[in-house]
Write a protein that holds these residues in place. Structure first.
Motif, mmCIF file in Angstrom:
data_model
loop_
_atom_site.group_PDB
_atom_site.id
_atom_site.type_symbol
_atom_site.label_atom_id
_atom_site.label_comp_id
_atom_site.label_asym_id
_atom_site.label_seq_id
_atom_site.Cartn_x
_atom_site.Cartn_y
_atom_site.Cartn_z
ATOM 1 N N ARG A 173 36.658 43.610 35.337
ATOM 2 C CA ARG A 173 38.152 43.696 35.122
ATOM 3 C C ARG A 173 38.390 44.534 33.848
ATOM 4 O O ARG A 173 39.469 45.455 33.789
ATOM 5 C CB ARG A 173 38.863 42.307 35.075
ATOM 6 N N SER A 176 33.319 42.935 31.066
ATOM 7 C CA SER A 176 33.588 42.543 32.273
ATOM 8 C C SER A 176 34.241 43.500 33.300
ATOM 9 O O SER A 176 34.460 44.753 32.982
ATOM 10 C CB SER A 176 34.730 41.330 32.159
ATOM 11 N N GLY A 218 40.354 47.883 33.640
ATOM 12 C CA GLY A 218 41.448 48.156 32.804
ATOM 13 C C GLY A 218 41.633 49.198 31.827
ATOM 14 O O GLY A 218 42.344 49.810 31.846
ATOM 15 N N GLN A 235 38.611 47.609 42.706
ATOM 16 C CA GLN A 235 38.546 46.258 43.135
ATOM 17 C C GLN A 235 38.802 46.136 44.600
ATOM 18 O O GLN A 235 39.379 47.029 45.201
ATOM 19 C CB GLN A 235 39.628 45.478 42.360
#
Length: 411
Positions: free
Chosen positions: A15, A13, A19, A40
C-alpha cells in the motif's frame, strides 16, 4: 520519490508503494491522461464487476430486521459459521463442523490469528512463505515474532512450488508452509497432482499447511480448483478465505479461518483454545454482515460466478497476449486464476531504467499507468499487474505501456 529516482520510506509495504506511485503522474496528467490503476486487486471499482444483488438484498434485510444491532459472539455468529462449514465441506471427505470455523475481519485478520497461534508453538518458530507472495504475511510475521523463511515459486514451470528447496529450508522449528492457491501475485493454479505433492512434502516434514484460498474457485484456465483440505487426512490444513474476491465485496471485510484436521495432528483442543483466546480480545466482523453470509454463500446464482470468470479470462488473455508483443517484457505462462499476472522486465533492452521500481515510477509519471514493482512481492525486476478491469480500459493501459517501452527501448 524525488526527481532523481530515489524512493521514500513508503516503499516498505504494498500500500505504501501504491500510495507513492499514485502521486507521481505529473507529466501524464499535464498531457490530459487519467490514471489507470493496475495495482491493487479491487474489481468493485468497475461496474462490470458489481456485487451479486442477492448479497446486497440480504444485507439490507438483515439491517432492517433490527435483529443484528448488537455484538456478535467472539468466534462468529452461529449461522455464519455453519454456512461457511457447509460451503467448505462440499468438496471434502472429512466434513467440517461450525466449531471448526472462526469468522474474522477479512482474510487479513485470519492471517494474523493463524500466524500468532503458530508462533506460540516454539520460541524460535519459523514459517515457510512463498516468493513471490502476499506482503501481509511477511509484515505480520515480523510484528508477531515468527521467522519468515522464503521458498521459491518457479516461473518457468507454471509457478509451481520448489519442493526440493522446501525440504532444504524446513527445520525442527518450522511450524507450517503457507500456500496461496489460486495465486496472488502469479495468477497460477496448482494442478491436483502438484497439490498432492505439496501435501505429501508437508507430511514428510511434519509441518502443517496454511492454505490461503481467498481466490478459491476463481479459476478459468487448464486446472480446476482443488482445496488443500482435501488432503487433510495426511496433513493438517488451516484454510483461510472470505467473501471479498469471488463475491466482489472486499469492503464488507468478512473472512474466516477453518481447521481441517480429522486425525488430530494439531492437538485441536490446544489450537482452538489459542484461537479463542485471541478472538476474545480482538475485533469481530460486523454482526449484520455476518448475518448475511448464509444467503451470500447459498443463494448467489452460478450465472453470476460464470460471468465474473468470463470477464477475468478475457482480461487475462489480453494481458498475456499484449506482453508477448513487447520485447522489454516476458511472461512464462498464461494466468489460470485469481486477478493477477507477473511480467519480467528485460532491463537490458530498456535505457534509463535501472530496476522494477524505476520502471513503475517512470511509467506512472509518463503514462499514468500504475503497476506494482515486484521487489515488494519478493521478485525484483518483475512487475505485477491486476487485470480486474474492463477490457477497453486494459487495452488502453497496454497501449500506454507499449508506447512507454518503445520510447525506452534500445532496439
Amino acid at each position: 520519490m524525488a526527481s532523481n529516482g530515489e524512493w521514500s520510506n513508503d516503499n516498505t509495504s504494498l500500500r505504501g508503494v501504491v500510495g507513492t506511485l499514485m502521486r507521481q503522474a505529473h507529466i501524464a496528467e499535464a498531457q490530459g491522461k487519467t490514471i489507470i490503476s493496475l495495482g491493487q486487486g479491487d474489481p468493485s471499482t468497475y461496474s462490470c464487476f458489481a456485487a451479486p444483488k442477492n448479497a446486497q438484498d440480504a444485507l439490507v434485510k438483515c439491517t432492517l430486521s433490527s435483529l443484528y444491532n448488537g455484538y456478535a459472539p467472539s468466534l462468529g455468529l452461529p449461522q455464519a459459521k455453519k454456512a461457511v462449514a457447509d460451503f467448505l465441506s462440499k468438496d471434502l471427505a472429512s466434513k467440517l463442523s461450525p466449531n471448526d470455523v472462526y469468522m474474522t475481519v477479512g482474510c487479513s485478520q485470519a492471517i494474523q490469528i493463524c500466524l500468532t497461534v503458530l508462533s506460540s508453538k516454539s520460541p524460535n518458530a519459523n514459517i515457510l512463505l512463498p516468493k513471490p507472495g502476499f506482503t501481509l504475511y511477511q509484515s505480520l510475521a515480523a510484528e508477531i515474532g515468527i521467522e519468515a523463511i522464503f521458498y521459491e515459486l518457479i516461473p518457468e514451470d507454471e509457478w509451481k512450488v520448489n519442493l526440493d528447496q522446501v525440504r532444504q529450508l524446513a527445520d525442527e522449528n518450522t511450524t507450517a508452509i503457507v500456500v496461496i492457491n489460486p495465486n496472488n501475485p502469479c495468477g497460477s493454479v496448482f494442478s491436483r497432482e502438484h497439490a498432492t505433492e505439496i501435501a505429501q512434502t508437508a507430511r514428510d516434514l511434519g509441518i502443517s499447511i496454511v492454505s490461503d484460498e481467498i481466490y478459491a474457485h476463481i479459476v478459468y484456465g487448464d486446472y480446476e480448483f482443488v482445496p488443500m483440505a482435501k488432503f487433510a487426512s495426511i496433513v493438517p490444513v488451516i484454510t483461510l478465505g472470505g467473501l471479498s474476491k469471488r463475491w466482489l465485496i472486499p469492503g464488507w471485510r468478512i473472512g474466516w479461518l477453518a481447521i481441517c484436521d480429522p486425525n488430530g495432528f494439531l492437538k485441536p483442543k490446544k489450537v482452538q483454545q489459542a484461537i479463542e483466546v485471541l478472538m476474545n480480545i480482538t475485533p469481530t466482523p460486523s454482526t449484520m454482515i455476518q448475518a448475511a453470509v448464509p444467503s451470500v454463500l447459498q443463494d448467489t446464482c452460478q450465472e453470476f460466478h460464470e460471468q465474473t470468470l468470463q470477464l477475468l479470462k478475457t482480461a487475462a488473455n489480453i494481458c498475456y497476449e499484449r506482453i508477448q508483443k513487447i520485447d522489454a517484457l516476458s511472461c512464462y505462462s498464461r494466468p489460470n486464476g485469481s486477478m493477477f499476472i507477473m511480467a519480467k522486465l528485460n532491463l537490458h533492452l530498456l535505457k534509463g531504467i535501472k530496476d522494477d521500481m524505476d520502471f513503475a515510477w517512470h511509467l506512472m509519471n509518463e503514462e499514468a499507468v500504475l503497476v506494482v514493482p515486484g521487489f515488494i512481492l519478493g521478485m525484483k525486476d518483475w512487475i505485477r499487474i491486476s487485470f480486474a478491469a474492463p477490457s477497453t480500459l486494459l487495452e488502453e493501459a497496454w497501449d500506454r505501456i507499449e508506447s512507454f517501452c518503445c520510447r525506452s527501448s534500445y532496439l
